[in-house]
Scaffold this motif. Structure first.
Motif, short mmCIF file in Angstrom:
data_model
loop_
_atom_site.label_atom_id
_atom_site.label_comp_id
_atom_site.label_asym_id
_atom_site.label_seq_id
_atom_site.Cartn_x
_atom_site.Cartn_y
_atom_site.Cartn_z
N GLU A 82 0.82 -1.21 0.00
CA GLU A 82 0.00 0.00 0.00
C GLU A 82 0.85 1.27 0.00
N GLY A 83 1.30 1.65 -1.16
CA GLY A 83 2.07 2.87 -1.30
C GLY A 83 3.57 2.68 -1.21
N LEU A 84 4.03 1.48 -0.87
CA LEU A 84 5.45 1.22 -0.80
C LEU A 84 5.72 -0.07 -1.56
N GLU A 85 6.45 0.04 -2.65
CA GLU A 85 6.77 -1.14 -3.46
C GLU A 85 7.94 -1.88 -2.84
N MET A 86 7.73 -3.19 -2.65
CA MET A 86 8.79 -4.02 -2.10
C MET A 86 9.84 -4.24 -3.18
N PRO A 87 11.13 -4.12 -2.83
CA PRO A 87 12.16 -4.42 -3.83
C PRO A 87 12.04 -5.87 -4.29
N GLU A 88 12.39 -6.13 -5.53
CA GLU A 88 12.33 -7.50 -6.03
C GLU A 88 13.60 -8.23 -5.63
N TYR A 89 13.40 -9.34 -4.93
CA TYR A 89 14.52 -10.17 -4.50
C TYR A 89 14.44 -11.51 -5.21
N GLN A 90 15.58 -12.02 -5.61
CA GLN A 90 15.68 -13.39 -6.12
C GLN A 90 16.76 -14.06 -5.30
N PHE A 91 16.40 -15.17 -4.68
CA PHE A 91 17.33 -15.87 -3.80
C PHE A 91 17.81 -17.16 -4.45
N THR A 92 19.00 -17.58 -4.07
CA THR A 92 19.54 -18.86 -4.55
C THR A 92 18.81 -20.00 -3.83
N PRO A 93 18.88 -21.22 -4.35
CA PRO A 93 18.25 -22.34 -3.66
C PRO A 93 18.73 -22.50 -2.21
N ALA A 94 20.02 -22.31 -1.96
CA ALA A 94 20.53 -22.43 -0.59
C ALA A 94 19.96 -21.32 0.30
N GLN A 95 19.88 -20.11 -0.23
CA GLN A 95 19.31 -19.00 0.55
C GLN A 95 17.83 -19.24 0.84
N ILE A 96 17.12 -19.81 -0.11
CA ILE A 96 15.70 -20.12 0.08
C ILE A 96 15.54 -21.15 1.20
N ASP A 97 16.38 -22.17 1.19
CA ASP A 97 16.33 -23.17 2.26
C ASP A 97 16.62 -22.53 3.61
N ASP A 98 17.60 -21.64 3.65
CA ASP A 98 17.96 -20.97 4.90
C ASP A 98 16.82 -20.06 5.38
N LEU A 99 16.28 -19.28 4.48
CA LEU A 99 15.20 -18.36 4.86
C LEU A 99 13.96 -19.13 5.29
N THR A 100 13.64 -20.20 4.60
CA THR A 100 12.49 -21.04 4.97
C THR A 100 12.72 -21.65 6.36
N ALA A 101 13.92 -22.13 6.62
CA ALA A 101 14.23 -22.70 7.94
C ALA A 101 14.04 -21.64 9.02
N TYR A 102 14.46 -20.42 8.75
CA TYR A 102 14.29 -19.34 9.73
C TYR A 102 12.81 -19.00 9.92
N LEU A 103 12.07 -18.88 8.83
CA LEU A 103 10.65 -18.55 8.95
C LEU A 103 9.90 -19.56 9.80
N LYS A 104 10.29 -20.81 9.69
CA LYS A 104 9.64 -21.86 10.49
C LYS A 104 9.91 -21.66 11.99
N THR A 105 11.03 -21.03 12.34
CA THR A 105 11.34 -20.84 13.76
C THR A 105 10.56 -19.67 14.37
N VAL A 106 10.12 -18.73 13.56
CA VAL A 106 9.43 -17.55 14.11
C VAL A 106 7.94 -17.54 13.88
N ASN A 107 7.43 -18.39 13.00
CA ASN A 107 6.01 -18.36 12.69
C ASN A 107 5.17 -19.05 13.74
N ARG A 108 4.04 -18.41 14.02
CA ARG A 108 3.06 -18.97 14.94
C ARG A 108 2.37 -20.13 14.28
N LYS A 109 1.97 -21.08 15.07
CA LYS A 109 1.16 -22.19 14.55
C LYS A 109 -0.27 -21.69 14.38
N ARG A 110 -0.94 -22.20 13.34
CA ARG A 110 -2.33 -21.80 13.13
C ARG A 110 -3.24 -22.40 14.15
#
Length: 110
Positions: A82-110
């Protein structure tokens, strides 16, 4: 214990340790999030996002299964907050695995 048994046990221990690393490193994912995302998003388990229109990382699982974000991370996420465009990021497969692993540690369970 013979030397062969000791070597075999050490090799088995290394093989068992590899899958956890292959799945991504939450520590590296956190560093990646700090470097690329923290200027707009709250990346930890608490706190407000610097940009109030950018969702905190800990709430992403409420909207998307974390694994479903992998394809978007590979192709390049480009989203407006809403009024602020997110920069476009492209991550490598290893970075995606790392970021996904981190997201799993901070996300609340539904």
């Amino acid at each position: 214990m013979t030397a062969r048994v000791a070597i075999a046990l050490a090799g088995l221990a290394l093989m068992l340790a590899e899958p956890a690393e292959a799945a991504g490193s939450a520590k590296r994912g956190e560093a990646l999030a700090k470097a690329n995302c923290a200027s707009c998003h709250a990346i930890g388990r608490r706190g407000a996002s610097p940009n109030p229109k950018s969702p905190p990382f800990r709430t992403l699982a409420e909207f998307y299964p974390v694994e479903s974000l992998q394809e978007a991370l590979a192709e390049g996420i480009s989203v407006g907050h809403e009024g602020l465009e997110m920069p476009e990021y492209q991550f490598t497969p290893a970075q995606i695995d790392d970021l996904t692993a981190y997201l799993k540690t901070v996300n609340r369970k539904r």
